[in-house]
Design an enzyme around this catalytic site. Structure first.
Site, PDB file in Angstrom:
ATOM      1  N   ASP A 562      62.484  59.981 118.670  1.00 29.32           N
ATOM      2  CA  ASP A 562      61.677  60.409 117.528  1.00 29.32           C
ATOM      3  C   ASP A 562      60.637  61.418 118.004  1.00 29.32           C
ATOM      4  O   ASP A 562      60.707  61.915 119.121  1.00 29.32           O
ATOM      5  CB  ASP A 562      61.010  59.203 116.857  1.00 29.32           C
ATOM      6  CG  ASP A 562      60.206  58.373 117.849  1.00 29.32           C
ATOM      7  OD1 ASP A 562      60.054  58.791 119.019  1.00 29.32           O
ATOM      8  OD2 ASP A 562      59.726  57.297 117.464  1.00 29.32           O
ATOM      9  N   ASP A 563      59.669  61.725 117.181  1.00 30.48           N
ATOM     10  CA  ASP A 563      58.679  62.734 117.557  1.00 30.48           C
ATOM     11  C   ASP A 563      57.517  62.130 118.335  1.00 30.48           C
ATOM     12  O   ASP A 563      56.353  62.365 118.045  1.00 30.48           O
ATOM     13  CB  ASP A 563      58.195  63.474 116.312  1.00 30.48           C
ATOM     14  CG  ASP A 563      59.316  64.327 115.741  1.00 30.48           C
ATOM     15  OD1 ASP A 563      60.045  64.932 116.550  1.00 30.48           O
ATOM     16  OD2 ASP A 563      59.481  64.358 114.520  1.00 30.48           O
TER      17      ASP A 563
END
Ligand code: PRX
Length: 692
Positions: A562-563
């Site tokens: 994910d980020d």
């Protein structure tokens, strides 16, 4: 167990509904491919013979029971703790399937206990009152102190009594902003004793981050100290707290009391700024209180602490852990993953401001009656041999650290290690990010003289304790693999559609069914808890990590999908750094990605678009970095700023980070399809600016 273990080709992207999860990181450890899988390092017979779990068969037998009968397995273990009143039935209840309604996890509900009592009073009652609980080692060599279990209990009780006296009650939040002084675990335990919910904020966070956390959990009291010395630097913590409190007050959150420990070695008392009526010196009040304090008996499902961690949006998440399950889980994982014995001396280099310090400096070890080293300073100060100096000084037998430290010491040269004996070492540990095989081997061969197994523990703030970890006497190890799940943990690897894949494969790492140490919610935002962790792959807890399982069933963590980037084992949301950058008056837009960094594992790479007409300059670069340091903390400062007159965006305006990641890692021949960009020309422009 065979269903744990077999091959599917790697991943594409998640369905578009799954939010900001991006393409599975390629195996960031380029080295950890096929050949590593065949490199088995078998524990010595001597080691296995004395270990709690001495063989794969023994592990499998216990693991099988833990999965087939979790209630029975964990009840037997929980019975070894002190409970004022035993838990009710069922032993646990859970719903991890968002399609079936509210996500809910409970363990040992109705059981009445106290984790501080189990850390201190029960160990003292068992005859360990005079055993050393904490060896404290100061920043400067030669500055040290010790506390026995008896002394630790007295110190904890005095602070508990003080907190009660100023009106802190069960369920109240207490914010702790302290460096690695003994007072940090003392403060945590004092809260736990009276049922207050501690929220420790790592003392490297800036005043703005601190303010944000104060406004979220609204503590009546903040516990801090005047200053700390870390390596050659003095950091004035009280000033940071003061600034934070001015900001929170402007936003309507007033903290009544700021209890300040005087850290004499760091700063003169007289030079500490003071707000009369709010600020109180710890040493002026706490020692006057009685050294005994009755515990507050609390339900297993009452909250124990809040710990903020980064997610893929700008706002940090308050991970909430409760009491009973966390207690049983941290103690048990500590015992087995480090093969802990009462004669061990244990040192974990993590700061209590992170989950590792909560579970494996404070609670897990003390629940086991262990002797723990608490180190205030920097591991390379005054020289790169400091860690091994401390190991020899205290005869440390279990040493638990992060790959980033291993890599940075590796660069300093072997002589800093070999000039110390290190004979006391028995087990090594690694946490926070994947450990690359070359660092693993250096740690194993040089630091541990090829004698000490390495427990590469995969887990998270959310999981409370180890999830996938070697049990050092049981399995042969593979450098760079976290090996197998802990008891009661059912990791599964799913594909982009959320379908479990069997055998040898790579995909998204999820967990099927709960374990006692799991977090129960995000403070004040159960909905975010459900969407972040339980919606991407319905029916599972989604970790945010990618994972590969090899032909022998070993797990190889491949990093976040994910980020979120993992810098020196610290989790940082790209969105947090971006929002700090765009708060700079001259920054129009920013996009942040991770890139491979030799020491930190990942570094922070920021693409920055300036306000129209503003010239790009080195001064501006510095000022942008300073803004991030101020808003988040020094550890989040970007390693690179890449000027970006334009960012690669789709026609709908979405930034294509995939392309930015490739530019950041200079993999320019792997940019992929850029035809869907609104303006493909920006890519060439960015590449041209790569080395500016
Ligand atoms: O990406 C994984 C990485 O650290 C993340 C969790 O970060 P945090 O909540 O700050 O907790 C760190 C200490 C437990 C995970 O999602 N991570 C942690 N341990 C490992 C790891 N990656 C690979 N191997 C590990 N042993």
């Amino acid at each position: 167990t065979s269903n744990h273990f077999r091959h599917v080709e790697s991943m594409a992207t998640l369905p578009s509904g799954a939010g900001k999860i991006s393409k599975l990181n390629a195996v960031i450890l380029g080295e950890a491919l096929a050949s590593e899988e065949d490199d088995l390092i078998v524990p010595s017979q001597d080691f296995s013979a004395q270990a709690h779990i001495c063989s794969p068969e023994k592990y499998l037998e216990m693991y099988k029971r833990s999965i087939e009968d979790p209630a029975g397995f964990w009840s037997d273990i929980a019975s070894q703790f002190y409970w004022k009143q035993k838990w009710g039935q069922p032993v646990y209840s859970e719903n991890l399937d968002i399609r079936k309604g509210r996500i809910n996890i409970e363990w040992f509900k109705g059981g009445i206990t106290n984790i501080c009592y189990n850390c201190l009073d029960t160990n003292i009652a068992a005859g360990n009152g005079e055993k050393i609980a904490i060896y404290w080692e100061g920043n400067e060599p030669g500055v040290d102190a010790t506390l026995t279990y008896n002394q630790l209990l007295q110190r904890v009780c005095q602070l508990s009594n003080y907190l009660k006296d100023i009106g802190i009650r069960k369920g109240d939040a207490v914010l702790i902003y302290l460096p690695m002084l003994m007072e940090l675990p003392i403060a945590m335990l004092s809260c736990a004793r009276i049922g207050a919910v501690h929220s420790v904020v790592f003392a490297g966070f800036s005043s703005e981050s601190l303010a944000q956390r104060i406004m979220d959990c609204k503590p009546k009291v903040v516990i801090t100290c005047n200053a700390v010395r870390r390596g050659p630097k003095t950091i004035n913590l009280k000033d940071i707290v003061d600034t934070a409190m001015v900001e929170t007050a402007q936003n309507g959150t007033v903290v009544d009391v700021c209890l300040t420990y005087e850290n004499e070695s760091a700063l003169e008392k007289e030079s500490t700024k003071w707000v009369d009526g709010r600020d109180i010196w710890w040493q002026d009040v706490v020692p006057k209180y009685p050294a005994t304090c009755d515990v507050e008996w609390i339900d297993a499902e009452d909250p124990l602490f809040l710990l903020y961690t980064s997610g893929s949006t700008g706002k940090p998440k308050g991970v909430l852990h409760t009491t009973g399950g966390y207690m049983v889980y941290t103690a048990t994982t500590f015992k087995y993953a480090f093969d802990y014995k009462p004669t061990d001396i244990y040192w974990c280099t993590a700061d209590c401001g992170w989950i590792t310090g909560h579970s494996y400096v404070t609670y897990g070890p003390l629940l086991n009656g262990a002797t723990v080293v608490v180190f205030e300073g920097a591991p390379n100060y005054p020289n790169p041999g400091r860690c091994w100096d401390i190991v020899d000084k205290y005869k440390v037998s279990i040493f638990y650290t992060a790959p980033t430290l291993v890599r940075s010491l590796m660069r300093e040269g072997d002589e800093h290690v070999t000039r110390y004996s290190r004979k006391s070492l028995r087990v090594l540990g690694s946490v926070g990010e994947p450990i690359n095989p070359s660092a693993w081997r250096w740690f194993f061969n040089l630091v541990g003289d090829s004698r000490c197994p390495i427990s590469d523990t995969w887990w998270q703030t959310e999981t409370g304790g180890f999830m996938i970890t070697p049990l050092p006497g049981a399995w042969p190890q593979k450098p760079g693999s976290a090996t197998f799940p802990f008891f009661g943990v059912q990791p599964v690897i799913v594909d982009e559609k959320g379908v479990e894949i069997e055998g040898e494969c790579s995909g998204y790492l999820c967990v099927k069914s709960s374990w006692p140490g799991a977090f129960r919610t995000l403070y004040g935002d159960h909905e975010r808890y459900e969407t972040t962790y339980f919606s991407a792959f319905p029916g599972y807890y989604f970790s945010g990590d990618g994972c590969r399982r090899d032909k022998d069933g070993y797990h190889w963590l491949t990093g976040r999908v994910d980020d979120v980037i993992n810098v020196s084992g610290h989790r940082i949301g790209t969105a947090e750094v971006e929002s700090a950058l765009v708060s700079h008056p001259l920054c129009a837009e920013a996009a942040v990605v991770g890139f491979e960094h030799e020491v930190k594992g990942q570094g922070i790479y920021a693409f920055v678009t300036l306000v129209e007409g503003v010239p790009y300059s080195d001064d501006l670069r510095k000022s942008l970095i300073l803004t991030v340091r101020k808003q988040i903390g020094a550890f989040a400062a970007p390693d690179r700023i890449h000027w970006a007159p334009g960012l690669p965006k789709t026609r709908s305006g979405k930034i294509m980070r995939r392309i930015l990641r490739k530019i950041a890692s200079r993999q320019l021949d792997e940019l992929g399809d850029i035809s869907t960009l609104a303006d493909p020309g920006v890519v060439d422009q960015l590449i041209a600016l790569s080395d500016s």
